[in-house]
Design a protein around this motif. Structure first.
Motif, PDB file in Angstrom:
ATOM      1  N   ASN A 126       6.157  -1.677  -6.276  1.00  0.00           N
ATOM      2  CA  ASN A 126       5.115  -2.686  -6.484  1.00  0.00           C
ATOM      3  C   ASN A 126       3.953  -2.063  -7.241  1.00  0.00           C
ATOM      4  O   ASN A 126       3.420  -1.028  -6.844  1.00  0.00           O
ATOM      5  CB  ASN A 126       4.632  -3.240  -5.137  1.00  0.00           C
ATOM      6  CG  ASN A 126       5.747  -3.960  -4.419  1.00  0.00           C
ATOM      7  OD1 ASN A 126       6.207  -5.009  -4.851  1.00  0.00           O
ATOM      8  ND2 ASN A 126       6.211  -3.372  -3.327  1.00  0.00           N
ATOM      9  N   LYS A 127       3.552  -2.722  -8.312  1.00  0.00           N
ATOM     10  CA  LYS A 127       2.566  -2.153  -9.228  1.00  0.00           C
ATOM     11  C   LYS A 127       1.141  -2.229  -8.674  1.00  0.00           C
ATOM     12  O   LYS A 127       0.742  -3.204  -8.059  1.00  0.00           O
ATOM     13  CB  LYS A 127       2.630  -2.893 -10.570  1.00  0.00           C
ATOM     14  CG  LYS A 127       1.796  -2.231 -11.642  1.00  0.00           C
ATOM     15  CD  LYS A 127       2.020  -2.860 -12.992  1.00  0.00           C
ATOM     16  CE  LYS A 127       1.272  -2.052 -14.040  1.00  0.00           C
ATOM     17  NZ  LYS A 127       1.576  -2.492 -15.382  1.00  0.00           N
ATOM     18  N   ILE A 128       0.402  -1.170  -8.955  1.00  0.00           N
ATOM     19  CA  ILE A 128      -1.032  -1.163  -8.710  1.00  0.00           C
ATOM     20  C   ILE A 128      -1.653  -1.908  -9.883  1.00  0.00           C
ATOM     21  O   ILE A 128      -1.496  -1.504 -11.029  1.00  0.00           O
ATOM     22  CB  ILE A 128      -1.580   0.282  -8.643  1.00  0.00           C
ATOM     23  CG1 ILE A 128      -0.896   1.081  -7.542  1.00  0.00           C
ATOM     24  CG2 ILE A 128      -3.098   0.277  -8.490  1.00  0.00           C
ATOM     25  CD1 ILE A 128      -1.051   0.541  -6.156  1.00  0.00           C
ATOM     26  N   LYS A 129      -2.345  -3.011  -9.601  1.00  0.00           N
ATOM     27  CA  LYS A 129      -2.902  -3.803 -10.706  1.00  0.00           C
ATOM     28  C   LYS A 129      -4.357  -3.466 -10.998  1.00  0.00           C
ATOM     29  O   LYS A 129      -4.861  -3.818 -12.059  1.00  0.00           O
ATOM     30  CB  LYS A 129      -2.702  -5.297 -10.474  1.00  0.00           C
ATOM     31  CG  LYS A 129      -3.261  -5.869  -9.211  1.00  0.00           C
ATOM     32  CD  LYS A 129      -2.833  -7.340  -9.081  1.00  0.00           C
ATOM     33  CE  LYS A 129      -3.458  -7.994  -7.888  1.00  0.00           C
ATOM     34  NZ  LYS A 129      -3.064  -9.407  -7.783  1.00  0.00           N
ATOM     35  N   GLN A 130      -5.024  -2.804 -10.083  1.00  0.00           N
ATOM     36  CA  GLN A 130      -6.369  -2.286 -10.341  1.00  0.00           C
ATOM     37  C   GLN A 130      -6.517  -1.004  -9.529  1.00  0.00           C
ATOM     38  O   GLN A 130      -6.372  -1.018  -8.312  1.00  0.00           O
ATOM     39  CB  GLN A 130      -7.442  -3.301  -9.943  1.00  0.00           C
ATOM     40  CG  GLN A 130      -8.843  -2.845 -10.268  1.00  0.00           C
ATOM     41  CD  GLN A 130      -9.907  -3.874  -9.855  1.00  0.00           C
ATOM     42  OE1 GLN A 130      -9.601  -4.927  -9.325  1.00  0.00           O
ATOM     43  NE2 GLN A 130     -11.147  -3.528 -10.092  1.00  0.00           N
ATOM     44  N   ALA A 131      -6.791   0.086 -10.211  1.00  0.00           N
ATOM     45  CA  ALA A 131      -6.798   1.397  -9.554  1.00  0.00           C
ATOM     46  C   ALA A 131      -8.200   1.972  -9.439  1.00  0.00           C
ATOM     47  O   ALA A 131      -9.125   1.565 -10.138  1.00  0.00           O
ATOM     48  CB  ALA A 131      -5.918   2.362 -10.341  1.00  0.00           C
ATOM     49  N   ASP A 132      -8.311   2.922  -8.523  1.00  0.00           N
ATOM     50  CA  ASP A 132      -9.480   3.801  -8.417  1.00  0.00           C
ATOM     51  C   ASP A 132     -10.799   3.076  -8.181  1.00  0.00           C
ATOM     52  O   ASP A 132     -11.805   3.349  -8.843  1.00  0.00           O
ATOM     53  CB  ASP A 132      -9.575   4.697  -9.654  1.00  0.00           C
ATOM     54  CG  ASP A 132      -8.333   5.551  -9.836  1.00  0.00           C
ATOM     55  OD1 ASP A 132      -7.749   5.988  -8.821  1.00  0.00           O
ATOM     56  OD2 ASP A 132      -7.931   5.773 -10.996  1.00  0.00           O
ATOM     57  N   ILE A 133     -10.824   2.185  -7.209  1.00  0.00           N
ATOM     58  CA  ILE A 133     -12.071   1.535  -6.809  1.00  0.00           C
ATOM     59  C   ILE A 133     -12.716   2.456  -5.768  1.00  0.00           C
ATOM     60  O   ILE A 133     -12.202   2.625  -4.665  1.00  0.00           O
ATOM     61  CB  ILE A 133     -11.816   0.129  -6.228  1.00  0.00           C
ATOM     62  CG1 ILE A 133     -11.086  -0.735  -7.259  1.00  0.00           C
ATOM     63  CG2 ILE A 133     -13.123  -0.509  -5.786  1.00  0.00           C
ATOM     64  CD1 ILE A 133     -10.520  -2.018  -6.700  1.00  0.00           C
ATOM     65  N   SER A 134     -13.825   3.058  -6.147  1.00  0.00           N
ATOM     66  CA  SER A 134     -14.470   4.046  -5.283  1.00  0.00           C
ATOM     67  C   SER A 134     -15.169   3.395  -4.101  1.00  0.00           C
ATOM     68  O   SER A 134     -15.805   2.355  -4.227  1.00  0.00           O
ATOM     69  CB  SER A 134     -15.500   4.848  -6.081  1.00  0.00           C
ATOM     70  OG  SER A 134     -14.843   5.629  -7.045  1.00  0.00           O
ATOM     71  N   ALA A 135     -15.039   4.052  -2.962  1.00  0.00           N
ATOM     72  CA  ALA A 135     -15.733   3.644  -1.739  1.00  0.00           C
ATOM     73  C   ALA A 135     -16.396   4.881  -1.155  1.00  0.00           C
ATOM     74  O   ALA A 135     -16.041   6.014  -1.511  1.00  0.00           O
ATOM     75  CB  ALA A 135     -14.745   3.043  -0.740  1.00  0.00           C
ATOM     76  N   SER A 136     -17.345   4.663  -0.267  1.00  0.00           N
ATOM     77  CA  SER A 136     -18.049   5.796   0.329  1.00  0.00           C
ATOM     78  C   SER A 136     -17.129   6.671   1.171  1.00  0.00           C
ATOM     79  O   SER A 136     -17.406   7.850   1.381  1.00  0.00           O
ATOM     80  CB  SER A 136     -19.221   5.300   1.182  1.00  0.00           C
ATOM     81  OG  SER A 136     -18.736   4.466   2.233  1.00  0.00           O
ATOM     82  N   ASN A 137     -16.023   6.103   1.645  1.00  0.00           N
ATOM     83  CA  ASN A 137     -15.102   6.872   2.485  1.00  0.00           C
ATOM     84  C   ASN A 137     -13.694   6.979   1.891  1.00  0.00           C
ATOM     85  O   ASN A 137     -12.729   7.191   2.607  1.00  0.00           O
ATOM     86  CB  ASN A 137     -15.033   6.276   3.892  1.00  0.00           C
ATOM     87  CG  ASN A 137     -14.476   4.867   3.908  1.00  0.00           C
ATOM     88  OD1 ASN A 137     -14.722   4.073   3.002  1.00  0.00           O
ATOM     89  ND2 ASN A 137     -13.731   4.535   4.952  1.00  0.00           N
ATOM     90  N   GLY A 138     -13.586   6.823   0.579  1.00  0.00           N
ATOM     91  CA  GLY A 138     -12.273   6.991  -0.039  1.00  0.00           C
ATOM     92  C   GLY A 138     -12.122   6.207  -1.316  1.00  0.00           C
ATOM     93  O   GLY A 138     -13.074   6.014  -2.068  1.00  0.00           O
ATOM     94  N   VAL A 139     -10.913   5.742  -1.532  1.00  0.00           N
ATOM     95  CA  VAL A 139     -10.588   5.020  -2.757  1.00  0.00           C
ATOM     96  C   VAL A 139      -9.631   3.874  -2.419  1.00  0.00           C
ATOM     97  O   VAL A 139      -8.820   3.983  -1.499  1.00  0.00           O
ATOM     98  CB  VAL A 139      -9.978   5.968  -3.826  1.00  0.00           C
ATOM     99  CG1 VAL A 139      -8.658   6.552  -3.372  1.00  0.00           C
ATOM    100  CG2 VAL A 139      -9.845   5.288  -5.165  1.00  0.00           C
ATOM    101  N   MET A 140      -9.751   2.800  -3.170  1.00  0.00           N
ATOM    102  CA  MET A 140      -8.912   1.627  -2.959  1.00  0.00           C
ATOM    103  C   MET A 140      -8.196   1.298  -4.265  1.00  0.00           C
ATOM    104  O   MET A 140      -8.773   1.419  -5.347  1.00  0.00           O
ATOM    105  CB  MET A 140      -9.795   0.455  -2.508  1.00  0.00           C
ATOM    106  CG  MET A 140      -9.050  -0.740  -2.023  1.00  0.00           C
ATOM    107  SD  MET A 140     -10.143  -1.920  -1.179  1.00  0.00           S
ATOM    108  CE  MET A 140     -10.809  -2.810  -2.566  1.00  0.00           C
TER     109      MET A 140
END
Length: 191
Positions: free
Chosen positions: A109-123
């Motif tokens: 299953n494809k990642i359609k939007q990558a590397d959304i930064s969060a204070s405690n990681g990445v989404m």
């Protein structure tokens, strides 16, 4: 913003938010550091045939398992995803990752939007909901009578234990009809 904050603040994640609340994971996704989350948005839930009502009807343990199959302990950017390998989500059932010129994929299953930064990681926003497998390849084949020739052949050559256990396997599984088309019409004649 934490991972929980990102999900709650975006209406496109309302079904994921409902699942997180039901499973009681809001605090964990806000405070555990670092995490990587493969986040299905509402379109991903729809593409998977899962509604908010379906989430509400599931037992909490099932929702918890599904959600934990989307989370890795650690910070994994899209460029850090292996070219082809298994990764270990929080649930402990392997998730198969791949990265190529077409993008980043989890269980295909494809990642359609990558590397959304969060204070405690990445989404990473994924195109479909990841459902943890509950059966081995051998169990799947044995449960479907159209694969009885295959099960017989695998048993005869001693490969049944291999496809019954953990591992990274891809089986191109011929059906009984495929065996018959190849001239093998008797299950006892399966090589």
């Amino acid at each position: 913003l934490s991972i929980t904050d990102l999900i709650v603040s975006d209406p496109n994640f309302s079904i994921l938010e409902a699942a997180i609340v039901k499973a009681g994971l809001s605090d964990a996704l806000a405070t555990t550091n670092p995490l990587t989350v493969f986040a299905p948005d509402n379109a991903a839930f729809a593409a998977s045939g899962i509604t908010e009502a379906a989430i509400a009807a599931l037992p909490v343990t099932a929702v918890d398992s599904i959600l934990k199959y989307h989370v890795l302990a650690g910070f994994v950017t899209s460029t850090s995803v292996p070219v082809s390998d298994a990764v270990n989500p929080l649930i402990g059932i392997k998730l198969f990752a791949s990265r190529n010129v077409n993008g980043v994929f989890m269980n295909g299953n494809k990642i359609k939007q990558a590397d959304i930064s969060a204070s405690n990681g990445v989404m990473h926003v994924i195109e479909k909901v990841l459902i943890p497998p509950t059966k081995t390849i051998a169990q799947l084949a044995a449960a479907d009578t159209s694969f009885s020739f295959l099960v017989t052949a695998v048993t005869k050559v001693g490969l049944l234990p291999a496809i019954s256990g953990p591992g990274k396997f891809t089986v191109f599984a011929p059906t009984n009809a495929a065996f018959r088309a190849a001239g093998i019409t008797d299950i006892n004649a399966v090589p």
